[in-house]
Design a protein around this motif. Structure first.
Motif, PDB file in Angstrom:
ATOM      1  N   PRO A   1     -17.176   8.555  -2.957  1.00 47.45           N
ATOM      2  CA  PRO A   1     -18.242   9.270  -2.235  1.00 47.45           C
ATOM      3  C   PRO A   1     -18.007   9.116  -0.732  1.00 47.45           C
ATOM      4  CG  PRO A   1     -19.068   7.197  -3.110  1.00 47.45           C
ATOM      5  CD  PRO A   1     -17.665   7.344  -3.614  1.00 47.45           C
ATOM      6  N   PRO A   2     -18.683   9.895   0.098  1.00 47.95           N
ATOM      7  CA  PRO A   2     -18.525   9.732   1.539  1.00 47.95           C
ATOM      8  C   PRO A   2     -18.785   8.279   1.948  1.00 47.95           C
ATOM      9  CG  PRO A   2     -19.733  11.734   1.085  1.00 47.95           C
ATOM     10  CD  PRO A   2     -19.592  11.003  -0.232  1.00 47.95           C
ATOM     11  N   GLY A   3     -17.959   7.770   2.862  1.00 50.59           N
ATOM     12  CA  GLY A   3     -18.099   6.400   3.327  1.00 50.59           C
ATOM     13  C   GLY A   3     -16.770   5.668   3.323  1.00 50.59           C
ATOM     14  N   LEU A   4     -16.841   4.338   3.506  1.00 48.02           N
ATOM     15  CA  LEU A   4     -15.673   3.469   3.593  1.00 48.02           C
ATOM     16  C   LEU A   4     -15.266   2.972   2.210  1.00 48.02           C
ATOM     17  CD1 LEU A   4     -13.716   2.059   5.580  1.00 48.02           C
ATOM     18  CD2 LEU A   4     -15.322   0.139   5.608  1.00 48.02           C
ATOM     19  N   HIS A   5     -13.949   2.968   1.948  1.00 47.99           N
ATOM     20  CA  HIS A   5     -13.415   2.544   0.645  1.00 47.99           C
ATOM     21  C   HIS A   5     -12.166   1.718   0.848  1.00 47.99           C
ATOM     22  CE1 HIS A   5     -16.127   5.343  -1.318  1.00 47.99           C
ATOM     23  NE2 HIS A   5     -15.789   6.200  -0.377  1.00 47.99           N
ATOM     24  N   ALA A   6     -11.767   1.013  -0.197  1.00 49.02           N
ATOM     25  CA  ALA A   6     -10.517   0.256  -0.188  1.00 49.02           C
ATOM     26  C   ALA A   6      -9.723   0.627  -1.426  1.00 49.02           C
ATOM     27  CB  ALA A   6     -10.798  -1.239  -0.173  1.00 49.02           C
ATOM     28  N   MET A   7      -8.409   0.646  -1.272  1.00 50.92           N
ATOM     29  CA  MET A   7      -7.536   0.841  -2.425  1.00 50.92           C
ATOM     30  C   MET A   7      -6.454  -0.220  -2.365  1.00 50.92           C
ATOM     31  SD  MET A   7      -4.281   1.892  -2.184  1.00 50.92           S
ATOM     32  CE  MET A   7      -3.206   2.523  -0.956  1.00 50.92           C
TER      33      MET A   7
ATOM     34  N   PHE B   1      15.157  -6.559  -0.836  1.00 52.61           N
ATOM     35  CA  PHE B   1      14.792  -5.197  -1.203  1.00 52.61           C
ATOM     36  C   PHE B   1      14.002  -5.154  -2.510  1.00 52.61           C
ATOM     37  CE2 PHE B   1      15.581  -1.193  -3.401  1.00 52.61           C
ATOM     38  CZ  PHE B   1      15.171  -0.289  -2.451  1.00 52.61           C
ATOM     39  N   GLU B   2      14.397  -5.965  -3.488  1.00 55.82           N
ATOM     40  CA  GLU B   2      13.787  -5.879  -4.822  1.00 55.82           C
ATOM     41  C   GLU B   2      12.451  -6.604  -4.943  1.00 55.82           C
ATOM     42  OE1 GLU B   2      16.596  -9.375  -4.804  1.00 55.82           O
ATOM     43  OE2 GLU B   2      16.766  -7.306  -4.194  1.00 55.82           O
ATOM     44  N   GLU B   3      11.993  -7.266  -3.895  1.00 58.88           N
ATOM     45  CA  GLU B   3      10.734  -8.019  -3.956  1.00 58.88           C
ATOM     46  C   GLU B   3       9.532  -7.108  -4.189  1.00 58.88           C
ATOM     47  OE1 GLU B   3       8.459 -11.376  -1.286  1.00 58.88           O
ATOM     48  OE2 GLU B   3      10.630 -11.308  -1.419  1.00 58.88           O
ATOM     49  N   GLN B   4       8.507  -7.669  -4.844  1.00 61.07           N
ATOM     50  CA  GLN B   4       7.273  -6.938  -5.135  1.00 61.07           C
ATOM     51  C   GLN B   4       6.676  -6.366  -3.855  1.00 61.07           C
ATOM     52  OE1 GLN B   4       4.369  -9.239  -7.262  1.00 61.07           O
ATOM     53  NE2 GLN B   4       2.844  -7.651  -7.224  1.00 61.07           N
ATOM     54  N   LEU B   5       6.009  -5.207  -3.976  1.00 58.67           N
ATOM     55  CA  LEU B   5       5.346  -4.554  -2.853  1.00 58.67           C
ATOM     56  C   LEU B   5       3.858  -4.456  -3.144  1.00 58.67           C
ATOM     57  CD1 LEU B   5       5.226  -2.759  -0.274  1.00 58.67           C
ATOM     58  CD2 LEU B   5       5.665  -0.803  -1.780  1.00 58.67           C
ATOM     59  N   ASN B   6       3.048  -4.855  -2.176  1.00 66.17           N
ATOM     60  CA  ASN B   6       1.591  -4.722  -2.268  1.00 66.17           C
ATOM     61  C   ASN B   6       1.091  -3.999  -1.031  1.00 66.17           C
ATOM     62  OD1 ASN B   6       1.045  -6.399  -4.717  1.00 66.17           O
ATOM     63  ND2 ASN B   6       2.017  -7.939  -3.442  1.00 66.17           N
ATOM     64  N   VAL B   7       0.228  -3.009  -1.239  1.00 66.61           N
ATOM     65  CA  VAL B   7      -0.378  -2.275  -0.130  1.00 66.61           C
ATOM     66  C   VAL B   7      -1.887  -2.231  -0.375  1.00 66.61           C
ATOM     67  CG1 VAL B   7      -0.524  -0.082   1.102  1.00 66.61           C
ATOM     68  CG2 VAL B   7       1.677  -0.839   0.178  1.00 66.61           C
ATOM     69  N   VAL B   8      -2.659  -2.649   0.629  1.00 66.03           N
ATOM     70  CA  VAL B   8      -4.114  -2.559   0.602  1.00 66.03           C
ATOM     71  C   VAL B   8      -4.514  -1.697   1.798  1.00 66.03           C
ATOM     72  CG1 VAL B   8      -6.292  -3.816   0.749  1.00 66.03           C
ATOM     73  CG2 VAL B   8      -4.368  -4.813  -0.495  1.00 66.03           C
TER      74      VAL B   8
ATOM     75  N   LYS C   1      16.422  12.299  -1.766  1.00 66.70           N
ATOM     76  CA  LYS C   1      16.101  11.632  -3.038  1.00 66.70           C
ATOM     77  C   LYS C   1      14.722  11.021  -2.914  1.00 66.70           C
ATOM     78  CE  LYS C   1      20.698  10.994  -4.618  1.00 66.70           C
ATOM     79  NZ  LYS C   1      21.636  10.220  -5.348  1.00 66.70           N
ATOM     80  N   ILE C   2      13.908  11.279  -3.937  1.00 61.00           N
ATOM     81  CA  ILE C   2      12.543  10.748  -3.969  1.00 61.00           C
ATOM     82  C   ILE C   2      12.411   9.868  -5.204  1.00 61.00           C
ATOM     83  CG2 ILE C   2      10.094  11.315  -4.096  1.00 61.00           C
ATOM     84  CD1 ILE C   2      10.834  14.022  -2.776  1.00 61.00           C
ATOM     85  N   ILE C   3      12.034   8.623  -4.982  1.00 65.87           N
ATOM     86  CA  ILE C   3      11.848   7.658  -6.069  1.00 65.87           C
ATOM     87  C   ILE C   3      10.360   7.415  -6.226  1.00 65.87           C
ATOM     88  CG2 ILE C   3      12.332   5.317  -6.861  1.00 65.87           C
ATOM     89  CD1 ILE C   3      14.875   5.450  -5.078  1.00 65.87           C
ATOM     90  N   ASP C   4       9.827   7.741  -7.402  1.00 65.84           N
ATOM     91  CA  ASP C   4       8.402   7.538  -7.688  1.00 65.84           C
ATOM     92  C   ASP C   4       8.166   6.051  -7.929  1.00 65.84           C
ATOM     93  OD1 ASP C   4       5.727   8.023  -8.351  1.00 65.84           O
ATOM     94  OD2 ASP C   4       6.218   8.256 -10.466  1.00 65.84           O
ATOM     95  N   LEU C   5       7.212   5.475  -7.212  1.00 69.13           N
ATOM     96  CA  LEU C   5       6.903   4.053  -7.348  1.00 69.13           C
ATOM     97  C   LEU C   5       5.658   3.794  -8.182  1.00 69.13           C
ATOM     98  CD1 LEU C   5       7.614   2.933  -3.678  1.00 69.13           C
ATOM     99  CD2 LEU C   5       9.149   2.826  -5.655  1.00 69.13           C
ATOM    100  N   GLY C   6       4.883   4.841  -8.461  1.00 63.29           N
ATOM    101  CA  GLY C   6       3.677   4.681  -9.262  1.00 63.29           C
ATOM    102  C   GLY C   6       2.444   5.120  -8.500  1.00 63.29           C
ATOM    103  N   CYS C   7       1.287   4.872  -9.100  1.00 63.99           N
ATOM    104  CA  CYS C   7       0.037   5.293  -8.471  1.00 63.99           C
ATOM    105  C   CYS C   7      -1.091   4.344  -8.848  1.00 63.99           C
ATOM    106  CB  CYS C   7      -0.306   6.724  -8.869  1.00 63.99           C
ATOM    107  SG  CYS C   7      -0.598   6.964 -10.620  1.00 63.99           S
ATOM    108  N   THR C   8      -2.174   4.473  -8.104  1.00 67.77           N
ATOM    109  CA  THR C   8      -3.376   3.702  -8.404  1.00 67.77           C
ATOM    110  C   THR C   8      -4.120   4.392  -9.556  1.00 67.77           C
ATOM    111  OG1 THR C   8      -4.747   4.951  -6.858  1.00 67.77           O
ATOM    112  CG2 THR C   8      -3.630   2.987  -5.988  1.00 67.77           C
TER     113      THR C   8
END
Length: 141
Positions: A74-80, A27-34, A61-68
């Protein structure tokens, strides 16, 4: 009935989501989302906010995990890309840890707090060999 067209606001399409680790993990392991997504409308100073939500027997219960970082899209394809360091299991209330299902939400949020889009990912939590584990389901798979 006449077609009314798309709903007001930006039309955002998620093309891909990569969750790491992609398998069961502590559960405590790092999380990465692309995530790759496209928009048909300019989005100025938007960020992706991440939270974990659990409904317990007493309340939600809502736990805030952070933000980018805020970015302009602009219009088009992006990655986060989002990364949360190891979760501090000691900081997670017992009633949250005992829930078997939760929701990881990625919310594309504008500078005034407006929510342009939410991507929900179901999270299963369980104990295996005395260790709290998690598995996040990719909604595109």
């Amino acid at each position: 009935m006449e077609d009314e067209g798309p709903p007001p606001g930006p039309n955002i399409d998620v093309a891909s989501i990569e969750i790491t680790p992609a398998a069961e993990c502590p559960f405590e392991e790092q999380l990465n989302v692309v995530m790759q997504f496209s928009t048909d409308t300019p989005l100025e100073n938007y960020c992706w906010r991440f939270s974990y939500t659990v409904d317990t027997s007493k309340r939600r219960k809502i736990i805030d995990l952070g933000c980018t970082e805020c970015a302009s899209y602009p219009p088009g394809l992006h990655a986060m890309s989002f990364s949360a360091e190891r979760f501090d299991i000691a900081g997670v209330p017992e009633d949250v840890r005992t829930q078997v299902n939760g929701m990881l939400a990625a919310v594309l949020t504008g500078p005034g707090g407006e929510e342009a889009m939410t991507v929900n990912m179901v999270v299963q939590i369980y104990v295996r060999d005395g260790m709290l584990q998690r598995y996040i389901f990719n909604p595109l798979e």
